[in-house]
Design an enzyme around this catalytic site. Structure first.
Site, short mmCIF file in Angstrom:
data_model
loop_
_atom_site.label_atom_id
_atom_site.label_comp_id
_atom_site.label_asym_id
_atom_site.label_seq_id
_atom_site.Cartn_x
_atom_site.Cartn_y
_atom_site.Cartn_z
N PRO A 263 0.82 -1.22 0.00
CA PRO A 263 0.00 0.00 0.00
C PRO A 263 0.85 1.26 0.00
CG PRO A 263 0.07 -0.95 2.20
CD PRO A 263 0.78 -1.92 1.29
N GLY A 264 0.38 2.26 -0.71
CA GLY A 264 1.02 3.57 -0.70
C GLY A 264 -0.03 4.62 -0.37
N ARG A 303 -1.41 16.16 -9.28
CA ARG A 303 -2.45 15.18 -9.59
C ARG A 303 -3.66 15.78 -10.31
NH1 ARG A 303 -5.08 12.88 -6.06
NH2 ARG A 303 -5.17 10.75 -6.91
N CYS A 338 2.95 29.81 -14.30
CA CYS A 338 2.58 30.43 -15.58
C CYS A 338 2.31 29.30 -16.57
CB CYS A 338 3.72 31.33 -16.06
SG CYS A 338 3.28 32.28 -17.53
N TYR A 376 1.47 11.06 -3.39
CA TYR A 376 1.77 11.50 -4.76
C TYR A 376 1.56 13.00 -4.94
CZ TYR A 376 1.81 6.51 -5.41
OH TYR A 376 2.11 5.18 -5.27
#
Length: 425
Positions: A263-264, A303, A338, A376
């Site tokens: 698991p992460g 993400r 930007c 993440y």
């Protein structure tokens, strides 16, 4: 807010500035304990997929609780060792063949060959090897994931050795007199128990073809709900049929296989938040949008721009004495880069589509807490784009006390590896 209070958020920003990541020790330990309770028949090893959030403070918390490490590169291996993790508790499964594989094997790490070339490379270094160092990662022909970008199984994925290449795997094993101890599969980030049950069956079928295998690693990918209404994987629910499948395999073959999981997201996603500041509010008129411009963005939170991933946003007034806002407003939250794609509130799974959020009325200087930012985010940022420094990281301990666990990057560090150039033309 999940683990922060408005006062704590204000205190942390006052002390350490923004943007910054905040992690919660109590939540990390709760998720680790839940993972260690995964149903199993003949032994369990839980490996933290450190690519999700590799800060040494988090690695050390999990190491102290008995979790092992899943590393996705030789560099992650060395980072985990530097944090104090024993090499024999680290397993390497990587897309890229490590140039220093021999040295890492000498240290005692576990190694999962993820391609025929990687398997042959191990054989060249360890002909006749026995023990538990070698595993073989297969693509079982089935994938699962929230999006195509998080699906790492099936014919559209390059991860692992395609299951139909078992004859080639056996040929290399025979050529180098190897005895793999482990089969590894990982299909992506989904939460359907039926899919996990099917994958465990397919993976056990691969184990049956390799008689020296004593461990089956089913990877991770246990989905975590960040937004209200999103479901999280119940490990007891998905684990029960997996345990039963291991028991049936033992009855049929006489082989009792141990289980590994990696698991992460499950461990860290909701144990982290990104604290940012509303640094401007602009409008594009009655037919347009009101935009919250944050002092964070894809340099801290990629993400949404990459997957159209959804994160809860909570606005905290900079003034603790200000009355709570009652009328919600519709905003698009954007980052500080930007880059037109630096969008914090895209439509689900559609990173190029704007999705307004109903939030409390905002003012410049307010705190915008991005929840679900433990996995993440800090590890998968577009670091130093527009020359923004790397954000700081803070751990809130079980007593509620914040600790700086990564300082904000000094600006000069961004260009410290650059060298003078003088043209000879």
């Amino acid at each position: 807010l999940r683990f922060l209070s408005p006062d704590t958020a204000r205190e942390i920003r006052q002390k350490y500035g923004s943007p910054l990541y905040v992690y919660d020790e109590k939540t990390l330990k709760q998720q680790a304990a839940s993972s260690l309770a995964f149903p199993n028949a003949y032994g369990l090893t839980v490996r933290f997929a450190m690519k999700a959030c590799p800060n040494s403070a988090i690695l050390q918390i999990f190491d102290n609780m008995g979790l092992h490490i899943d590393a996705s590169s030789s560099y992650e291996v060395r980072r985990a060792i530097a944090a104090g993790v024993a090499p024999e508790r680290i397993s390497l499964s990587s897309q890229e063949l490590a140039s220093d594989l021999g040295e890492l094997l000498d240290m005692g790490i576990k190694y999962n060959a993820c391609s025929l070339r990687q398997l042959r490379a191990f054989g060249e270094l360890r002909r006749g090897a026995r023990g538990d160092q070698l595993g073989v990662r297969f693509n079982p022909g089935l994938g699962s994931g929230g999006t195509g970008k998080t699906n790492v199984g099936g014919p559209s994925s390059s991860f692992g050795i395609w299951h139909e290449l078992m004859p080639e795997v056996k040929a290399i094993i025979d050529e180098y007199d190897l005895e793999p101890a482990r089969v590894h599969t990982h299909i992506g980030s989904g939460s359907d128990p039926a899919v996990w049950t099917r994958v465990s069956g397919l993976s056990l079928g691969l184990c049956e073809q390799l008689p020296t295998v004593r461990v089956l690693n089913l990877g991770g990918g246990y989905k975590v709900g960040r937004m209200s209404g999103e479901k999280s994987t119940d490990l007891q629910t998905v684990g029960a049929p997996v345990k039963e499948a291991f028991e049936q395999f033992a009855q049929r073959t006489g082989r009792e296989l141990a289980l590994e999981i990696e698991p992460g997201t499950f461990l860290v996603a909701n144990a982290g938040a990104l604290l940012s500041t509303v640094q401007d509010i602009v409008t594009t008129g009655e037919q347009g949008h009101s935009f919250l411009k944050l002092d964070a963005g894809m340099t801290e939170l990629l993400r949404p721009s990459l997957y159209g991933a959804q994160h809860p946003l909570v606005l905290v007034s900079a003034d603790a004495s200000a009355p709570a806002a009652t009328e919600p407003r519709s905003y698009i939250a954007v980052g500080h880069c930007c880059e037109s794609g630096d969008l914090v509130t895209p439509a689900p799974d559609q990173p190029e589509v704007l999705q307004p959020r109903e939030l409390a009325a905002a003012a410049v200087g307010d705190i915008c807490v991005v929840e679900g930012a433990g996995a993440y985010c800090s590890s998968m940022s577009t670091k130093n784009y527009n020359s923004f420094p790397e954000a700081a990281e803070v751990m809130v301990d079980a007593a509620g006390e914040p600790h700086l666990v990564r300082q904000r990057q000094p600006l000069e560090q961004i260009w410290q590896n650059e060298l003078p150039f003088k043209s000879t033309a």
